[in-house]
Every structure is written in structure tokens, then in C-alpha cells.
Design an enzyme around this catalytic site. Structure first.
Site, PDB file in Angstrom:
ATOM      1  N   ARG B 271       0.820  -1.219   0.000  1.00 37.96           N
ATOM      2  CA  ARG B 271       0.000   0.000   0.000  1.00 37.96           C
ATOM      3  C   ARG B 271       0.847   1.259   0.000  1.00 37.96           C
ATOM      4  O   ARG B 271       0.614   2.174  -0.793  1.00 37.96           O
ATOM      5  CB  ARG B 271      -0.918  -0.002   1.240  1.00 37.96           C
ATOM      6  CG  ARG B 271      -2.107  -0.885   1.016  1.00 37.96           C
ATOM      7  CD  ARG B 271      -2.877  -1.166   2.273  1.00 37.96           C
ATOM      8  NE  ARG B 271      -3.829  -2.223   1.937  1.00 37.96           N
ATOM      9  CZ  ARG B 271      -4.328  -3.080   2.789  1.00 37.96           C
ATOM     10  NH1 ARG B 271      -3.987  -3.039   4.060  1.00 37.96           N
ATOM     11  NH2 ARG B 271      -5.175  -4.006   2.379  1.00 37.96           N
ATOM     12  N   TYR B 409      -6.694  -1.966  -6.531  1.00 39.49           N
ATOM     13  CA  TYR B 409      -5.818  -3.031  -5.995  1.00 39.49           C
ATOM     14  C   TYR B 409      -5.100  -2.618  -4.710  1.00 39.49           C
ATOM     15  O   TYR B 409      -5.184  -1.501  -4.274  1.00 39.49           O
ATOM     16  CB  TYR B 409      -4.903  -3.647  -7.058  1.00 39.49           C
ATOM     17  CG  TYR B 409      -3.929  -2.801  -7.843  1.00 39.49           C
ATOM     18  CD1 TYR B 409      -3.488  -1.555  -7.437  1.00 39.49           C
ATOM     19  CD2 TYR B 409      -3.385  -3.330  -9.029  1.00 39.49           C
ATOM     20  CE1 TYR B 409      -2.563  -0.856  -8.176  1.00 39.49           C
ATOM     21  CE2 TYR B 409      -2.458  -2.625  -9.781  1.00 39.49           C
ATOM     22  CZ  TYR B 409      -2.048  -1.395  -9.346  1.00 39.49           C
ATOM     23  OH  TYR B 409      -1.140  -0.712 -10.071  1.00 39.49           O
ATOM     24  N   GLU B 410      -4.494  -3.620  -4.090  1.00 37.57           N
ATOM     25  CA  GLU B 410      -3.897  -3.509  -2.737  1.00 37.57           C
ATOM     26  C   GLU B 410      -4.974  -3.156  -1.700  1.00 37.57           C
ATOM     27  O   GLU B 410      -4.706  -2.469  -0.730  1.00 37.57           O
ATOM     28  CB  GLU B 410      -2.769  -2.459  -2.678  1.00 37.57           C
ATOM     29  CG  GLU B 410      -1.744  -2.503  -3.763  1.00 37.57           C
ATOM     30  CD  GLU B 410      -0.879  -3.746  -3.723  1.00 37.57           C
ATOM     31  OE1 GLU B 410      -0.650  -4.303  -4.799  1.00 37.57           O
ATOM     32  OE2 GLU B 410      -0.428  -4.160  -2.654  1.00 37.57           O
ATOM     33  N   GLY B 411      -6.175  -3.696  -1.904  1.00 36.55           N
ATOM     34  CA  GLY B 411      -7.292  -3.359  -1.017  1.00 36.55           C
ATOM     35  C   GLY B 411      -7.973  -2.127  -1.575  1.00 36.55           C
ATOM     36  O   GLY B 411      -7.318  -1.104  -1.770  1.00 36.55           O
TER      37      GLY B 411
END
Lengths: 246, 601
Positions: B271, B409-411
Site C-alpha cells: 500500500r 488493488y492492494e485493497g
């Protein structure tokens, strides 16, 4: 073979150039400095000699401490040692004298400089160094091979090329052609880390008075607007009276 | 390690909210070492030479080119920046890792994604969780770019709910290998990877388990077609199918059931690096948009001279300045925390894991903030180009499409928003960050009579710093009351969490920018006056957002007198003594940007 590559610390070509002190001093504020492109071609060729023929490569610059990042970049690219002659680079003659002294003390076989730096474009230093050392000299060099103490150099001449066979010690004023732009090396991360532990010698200058002085700088006039003219008479009139070219 | 000094007093994760940070304590891009600057220049040169000129090929889905560029990045040492020297990496600190991530990502989202997937989630889990044998076997190959890595977590039915994957791992009768079967999707680098981190469930375990799987089509591994995507056209994205793929038991990563933890920790690092990866993309959009605005003449005037365009350029530059400030501030905190842990006897792996985990809140904040900045920046980039911006012949169109994935992406940004507040509340419960006492102080202040003194704000940015302190009170007021009201049920109130997260994000971003500008001013650094202007401009917007979100939150759970009291408090906590002249600030910033014809800060 011991090679010395002379490195000028010059403004990046995209820098905005300004002058201070009544147009007598170059304003380095916010200017990004790089290895002089003509010198970088020479450095890259020197790296070739190092890798193929086992040459040792030193780099030298005449200038204050602010030029050290440029020397470190040369070390990161692969030069073995760096020397900074601790005095401002004022004119071609004084710089050449400092360089000639470094060459004498270091016993170099081959000195590669750029044919000119892209800041002041004097184009005299390599020739002067050669003269001071009584060494052979090839300017505007676009190819260089060395075999033992013999060198074959190709230089660019008006409308063609000239191949020269000569002996070391040799001073070369190099340019694009020594290597191509695509051969230039980006310092890799390991090289940058190694550069930290490579020697960077600071040498005090020998006596050398500048022979020339810059009195003032002047920027080229800004580009004017395009003028569209309707008749040949008006064009002739403008060229004659306004542009004063005919 | 490039850490020169370790400040033992550095704030713990999330503490920024309740403690004041002196500007000298934050690391800023002005503090890069000579070596870091040289690395930055090398990465920029690499991008200018190997990536930027080939933008068209990237947009035409030239996956081979991505692989080729990644290989060259390996030769340059860029893939091994964060890998310890023992495994043929460079063992650089977290700030340098972020710096490389920042500048390699500028030209195209395809490379940003391939680079992030390989170095971050593809390599790092083995470096951090692998056994010595696993590291020896895989990491050197990954660090040099001889092999490429991919990360297989997401499945058709398991996205944000990552632990619900259906891929199975069954131990063989002889106990020598696991047999993996299942379907993974959205796998970056799938088309050219040599090794994959695959998550699967053993029996009916609560948590999934990680495995290192070599890509071998003979071993039951097959790939779907390349996905047709909105952006990052040359990032290889495929489904990966496992059909009784045999994985030796010694390739299990960490212990059984540890996979979910690995996945989550890998995402923390991912993140903050994603935030970095959205920075240079913004600088390049600003550079191109400024060049265009200076060249494009309408009504006999370069459009850069018009207020409408100045406003855009100033806001775009301000956001990237703020993003840089917060990203490198957090990066240095992480680097220092890792060094502290190492000095306390933690292994490098352990120290790195815990160091990043400590700042998981900041990682989520940055991911959300900077991914939304690149989206806005590229959108305004198109707008500045006008009709030309809509054409694929200008760099804005691809930048806009590439930016979109960063919010997913990445949450997703929604998940990250809720995580940021959720983690903070958890930290408070555990006693790691004392929110309770400061929240009570605020409650007391609300009941008391406000001070009518006129503070002396003559010192640069002093009013802005006081304002940030007040915004922190807003968060404590809103989130504190919400926790009191709902307790553990707070997580059911998603809209309230989202609103609180927005307040939290604005506080961290604004404070980072103010502290950077203050530090530069105190050091008489270049561009100090512009940094101050950008910090002020950002804060002005932050105050508005905080006001709006706090109002929304308060009204959702408080009624009557309580509501009234909090709304009055909100007004008090968001009031300027001297309202900034936003138009003048924007003009000042934009005129510098257009004079330099690029993002110059």
C-alpha cells in the site's frame, strides 16, 4: 594502460540560463548539472578499454566541492578513482595547466577530454593540454583503438573522415562517435553504492593565472512573433529596414 | 543501511493524531542523501530512455516489452533494492526503496504494476517469511531479474474477503508434497512469471496457507487469456488454474494457516509503495500539461495565463507535493522503526515486518489519498489538453486509464478507509495509542467556555499548525463519541467509518505538508515560499472536507443537545482567524509551475 578522462561539470541542456551581478555571473540557482556530454562519450569509451583491455580509468575535474556529485557519477559509471583540483574553472588556459599537472604527476598514457564543453564551448583545453605535455593530439575524434603504444584514431573533418596512426602518450578531444548515444551507461544501483567507497582525491591547484576574463554575458534576443506579409515589396522592405539582413 | 541517525523518540503508528510532531523530526524529499539523489537520477534516466519513448507499444499491449524492460531493470539493480545483500540484493533502506518505486512508475502504469507485483508481493513474502533454504533458492534469482514473481491470492469468489478462497491444498499420502487445485484471478505478471506465491486452504483450516510454486505447465498449471482491461495495457494479467499441482512440503511459506497474515502484511508494504508509485505519474502529467498550457494559444494568449488553467495546475502541483511529503515522512518512520527493532535484537525479517505493521494506518491513509490524487490529476490533465486530451495521441488518455486501478488493488480504497479507522480504534483498545484521554479533554473543552483570546499567528505556518491541532480534535470528537456509542458494533456503521477515515486522511496529509514547508522555511531551502503556499492551499481544502464529513458523522449518531453541542464544537474547531486568499495562493503556485514548465518542487 592508464587513462585519464577529463570531466566538465556543466548545466543540463534543458536548464534555464540566467545571469546575476549585472550579467557578469552565471546564476547556478536551480540549475541541474551533468557530465559534459562530449566527456561522457570519452568516459564510456574508456570503460570499454577498461573492460576489454584491462586499462585503469581515472577521472578529473577542475572545480569546487559542488562538482563532486558529477565526479561521483563518473565513479558510479565505473571509473576507478577521481581527482578534483580544488580551484574554480575560470578559463581554458588555467584549466589546461591544472590538468597537465595532474597528467604529469599521474603518468597517464591516454588523456580523453571532450572536444568542447557545452557550457562555454571554448574547445581549447585538450589541445592546450597536449601542447603543455608535448603529447600527440587528435581532436574531434570519433573512433579510437589502442594496441600496445600505438593508437589508431579517426577524426571528423569537413565532409569526411581522417584516419590517424599515432603513438601514446596521446591526448584526445572526443565527441559522439567514440561511442554512440545508445552505448552511454546509466549508473546502476550497485555502481552508485560502490562509488561511495572509491577514492576521490582533492588536489590543491598549481599556480596558473587565467589569461582571459569574462566581462559580461548576453542572452540571444527572444524569438519574435511570426509576421505574415502580403507582398514581395513589403518583405524586401522588412528584411532591409527591420531585420537588416539585406 | 542508509539510516544515518535513529531518532528513538519517533512517533508510533497512529500517534500523529494525538501528539505534536516538530518539523525537524520529519524526513522530507529535501533530505535525500547524495547517493539517493544519484539513484533517483538513474531511475529517471532509465525511464526516459527505456520506457517513455515506447509508450505507444505499452498501450498496444506489448507484453514482451514489459518483460524486456523488467529484465533491464534487473540489470540496473532496481529489482533488488530492498533485498538483503546476502541474497544478491542491495539491502537499501525503506526510503530508498520508496524512492525507486516512485520514479520507476512515472511513465506507465504497466511497468509500475509489473514492478510492484514482482518486487513487492512477488519477492518480499519469500524474503520476509521464507526459510533460509527457500531464500537461498529463490530470492537471488528474483532480485536480479533472472526470474520473475507473481502473487496469487484473489479468486473469483474471494476479493476483499481474501481469506475465503476455495483453492485447496491436499497433503499426499507419503507426506512429501501438497496437491494444489483451484482458480486464481487478476494475477499480475502471470504471463511471464517463473515463481508464484499461492494461497490455498489445507483441510478445513480457518486461515489459508502460503506456498511457493514454480511455474511449470507440466505440473497442472494453466493460464487464462490476457484480460481485456481499461488500463495498464501491458501489464500481464491472467487467471491461473491449478489442477493437482504438486508442491513439495518444503515449499510451504511460514507455517500452516499463516497465509492470511502473510497476505495482509504483504499488502501493508504494497500500500505505501503504491502511494509512491502514484507520485511520479502525477509529476509527469503536470509536466506535460504545463508544456501544453504554455504552448497552446487561444484568444491570442497561452492558456497557462488563464485563471481557469492556473487553478488546475496549482491544485495538481499541490496534491503531489502533499503526497510526497506524507509518503516520505511515513517511509522514514518505517525505516527508523526497523533500525530500532534490529538494534533490539530482532532479525532483519522480523524487524521489517513489525516496522511496517506499526505504520499500517499510515500505509492505508497514503494508499487512499495518493491513488485518488493521481486520478484527479490525470483527469484535470485531460481537461487542460481539451479535445486533444481525449485523444490517445496525447499522454493524458493513458495516464487517466492507468490511474483507475490504483483505487482498486492492494485493497480497495473503501476497505482501506475502514481499515485505517478500525486499526486505530484497535490500537487505542490495546493501549498503544491513547485516544481516550485526549478525547475526554475534547469533551471537556466542548462543555467549557471558549477562549476569546486572539492568538499570535505571526510566525510562518503557526495558524496552520494550530488548525491541524483543532482538526485532530474534530476527529477525536466524532470518532470518540462513535466508539462510545457503538462499541465493537462500530464496524457495522460503514458510512460513519468512511467519514471518519476522510477526516483522518486529511489530518495526516495536511500536517505532513505543513511540517515539510516549515522545515524548508527554517532551513532557508529552495522554494520555501511556494511550499508554504501549497501547504496553506491544501489545508484550506482539508478544513472543508473535515467540516463536511464530521457534520455527516455527527448527525448520523447524535441527537438533540448532544448534536447541537458537537456541531457548535465543529464550527469552533474549523474556524480560521485569517482566512487564506486561495486565489492568490493558486496564482503564485501556478505561475512558478508555468515559469519552470514542469513540476518544480
Amino acid at each position: 594502460m592508464k587513462i585519464l578522462v577529463c570531466i566538465s561539470h556543466v548545466p543540463d541542456t534543458t536548464s534555464k540560463i540566467n545571469f546575476t551581478d549585472g550579467d557578469t555571473k552565471f546564476d547556478t540557482n536551480g540549475v541541474q548539472f551533468v557530465i559534459n556530454p562530449n566527456d561522457e562519450f570519452g568516459l564510456t569509451r574508456a570503460m570499454w578499454f577498461k573492460e576489454k583491455q584491462g586499462a585503469s580509468v581515472h577521472v578529473v575535474n577542475v572545480g569546487g566541492p559542488e562538482t563532486e556529485p558529477t565526479l561521483r557519477k563518473a565513479l558510479a559509471i565505473g571509473a576507478d578513482e577521481a581527482i578534483r583540483v580544488n580551484t574554480p574553472a575560470t578559463d581554458g588556459y588555467s584549466v589546461a595547466k591544472q590538468l597537465a599537472n595532474v597528467v604529469k604527476e599521474g603518468g597517464y598514457d591516454l588523456v580523453i577530454g571532450g572536444r568542447e564543453s557545452i557550457d562555454y564551448n571554448g574547445g581549447m583545453v585538450p589541445g592546450m593540454v597536449a601542447k603543455m605535455l608535448d603529447a600527440n593530439f587528435v581532436n574531434t575524434c570519433i573512433n579510437l583503438e589502442v594496441e600496445g603504444d600505438s593508437a589508431t584514431a579517426i577524426r571528423e573533418i569537413d565532409g569526411g573522415k581522417e584516419t590517424i596512426k599515432t603513438k601514446l602518450p596521446l591526448v584526445v578531444g572526443g565527441q559522439k562517435g567514440l561511442v554512440e548515444e545508445s552505448d552511454l551507461r546509466i549508473p546502476n544501483m550497485r555502481g552508485i553504492m560502490q562509488a561511495r567507497s572509491k577514492p576521490l582525491h582533492v588536489k590543491e591547484p598549481v599556480d596558473a593565472n587565467a589569461e582571459t576574463n569574462t566581462n559580461s554575458f548576453e542572452k540571444p534576443a527572444p524569438k519574435g512573433d511570426v509576421k505574415l506579409v502580403d507582398s514581395v515589396d513589403e518583405l524586401v522592405n522588412l528584411l532591409h529596414n527591420e531585420a537588416k539582413v539585406i | 543501511m542508509s539510516t544515518e541517525t535513529i531518532n528513538k523518540e519517533i512517533l508510533r503508528g497512529g500517534q500523529f493524531l494525538v501528539k505534536e510532531t516538530p518539523c525537524e523530526d520529519i524526513f522530507t524529499p529535501e533530505d535525500f542523501s547524495e547517493e539517493q539523489k544519484m539513484m533517483k537520477e538513474s531511475v529517471k534516466e532509465f525511464v526516459d530512455r527505456e520506457i517513455w519513448p515506447h509508450k505507444e507499444r505499452f498501450e498496444a499491449k506489448d507484453y514482451k516489452l514489459t518483460e524486456e524492460v523488467m529484465r533491464k531493470a534487473g540489470e540496473l539493480g532496481l529489482l533488488g533494492i530492498a533485498v538483503p545483500e546476502k541474497y544478491d540484493g542491495l539491502g537499501m533502506g525503506f526510503v530508498t526503496t520508496m524512492l525507486v518505486c516512485d520514479y520507476i512508475s512515472g511513465a506507465t502504469g504497466s511497468i509500475a504494476t509489473a514492478f510492484g507485483a514482482h518486487t513487492g508481493i512477488g519477492t518480499m513474502p519469500i524474503t520476509l517469511y521464507g526459510t533460509e533454504e527457500q531464500r537461498q533458492k529463490y530470492v537471488p534469482k528474483l532480485a536480479t531479474g533472472e526470474w520473475f514473481g507473481a502473487y496469487c491470492l484473489t479468486e473469483p469468489g474471494a476479493g476483499s474477503d481474501a481469506n475465503s478462497g476455495k483453492t485447496k491444498a491436499v497433503l499426499s499420502d507419503d507426506g512429501k508434497y501438497y496437491s494444489l487445485s483451484g482458480q486464481k484471478m487478476w494475477i499480475s505478471n502471470a504471463g511471464f512469471c517463473d515463481v508464484m506465491i499461492v494461497f490455498a486452504r489445507i483441510e478445513d483450516d480457518k486461515n489459508i496457507t502460503g506456498f511457493i510454486v514454480e511455474n511449470d505447465p507440466e505440473n497442472g498449471i494453466s493460464m487464462g487469456e490476457e484480460e481485456k482491461k481499461l488500463g495498464i495495457h501491458s501489464s500481464s494479467t491472467r487467471q491461473v488454474f491449478f489442477n493437482e499441482t504438486k508442491v513439495p512440503v518444503e515449499n510451504m511459506l511460514a507455517g500452516r494457516g499463516e497465509g492470511f497474515k502473510i497476505a495482509m502484511n504483504a499488502l501493508n508494504v504494497g500500500r505505501i509503495k503504491l502511494a509512491a508509485a502514484c507520485l511520479d505519474a502525477q509529476r509527469r502529467v503536470i509536466w506535460k500539461a504545463t508544456e501544453y498550457a504554455n504552448d497552446r494559444v487561444q484568444f491570442k494568449t497561452p492558456i497557462a495565463k488563464f485563471g481557469a488553467i492556473k487553478s488546475k495546475l496549482a491544485e495538481m502541483a499541490t496534491n503531489v507535493f502533499v503526497g510526497e511529503s506524507a509518503s516520505y515522512r511515513a517511509a522514514k518512520n518505517i525505516e527508523d522503526r526497523i533500525s530500532i527493532r534490529e538494534s533490539q535484537g530482532n532479525s532483519h525479517q522480523e524487524a521489517e515486518l513489525k516496522g511496517v505493521e506499526e505504520y499500517a494506518i499510515e500505509c492505508s491513509i497514503l494508499k487512499v489519498a495518493v491513488s485518488e490524487d493521481i486520478q484527479n490529476c490525470s483527469d484535470e490533465g485531460i481537461q487542460i489538453f481539451g479535445g486533444m486530451g481525449f485523444s490517445a495521441d496525447t499522454p493524458m488518455e493513458a495516464a487517466w486509464r492507468d490511474a483507475r486501478i490504483s483505487r482498486i488493488y492492494e485493497g480497495t480504497n473503501e476497505i482501506n478507509r475502514m481499515l485505517a479507522v478500525g486499526m486505530l480504534v484497535k490500537k487505542a483498545m490495546k493501549g498503544h495509542v491513547d485516544l481516550l484521554n485526549p478525547a475526554q479533554e475534547v469533551a471537556k473543552e466542548l462543555m467549557g467556555i471558549p477562549s476569546f483570546d486572539t492568538p499570535d499567528f505571526s510566525e510562518t505556518l503557526s495558524e496552520e499548525k494550530a488548525m491541524v491541532a483543532k482538526l485532530k480534535k474534530v476527529f477525536l470528537m466524532v470518532a470518540g463519541s462513535a466508539v462510545q456509542k457503538f462499541g465493537p458494533d462500530l464496524e457495522q456503521h460503514q458510512q460513519l467509518l468512511l467519514a471518519s477515515a476522510d477526516i483522518l486522511i486529511e489530518i495526516y496529509m495536511a500536517e505532513s505538508a505543513i511540517l515539510r514547508a516549515e522545515k524548508t522555511s527554517k532551513n532557508n531551502g529552495a522554494n520555501a515560499e511556494y511550499q508554504v503556499a501549497m501547504a496553506k492551499l491544501y489545508l484550506y481544502h482539508a478544513v472543508d472536507i473535515v467540516t463536511q464529513k464530521a457534520k455527516e458523522g455527527i448527525v448520523s449518531f447524535a441527537e438533540g443537545d448532544e448534536q447541537k453541542m458537537m456541531l457548535v464544537g465543529l464550527k469552533r474547531f474549523t474556524k480560521y482567524q485569517n482566512m487564506p486568499n486561495v486565489v492568490a495562493l493558486r496564482n503564485k503556485i501556478a505561475e512558478k509551475v508555468t515559469a519552470e514548465n514542469t513540476y518544480p518542487f
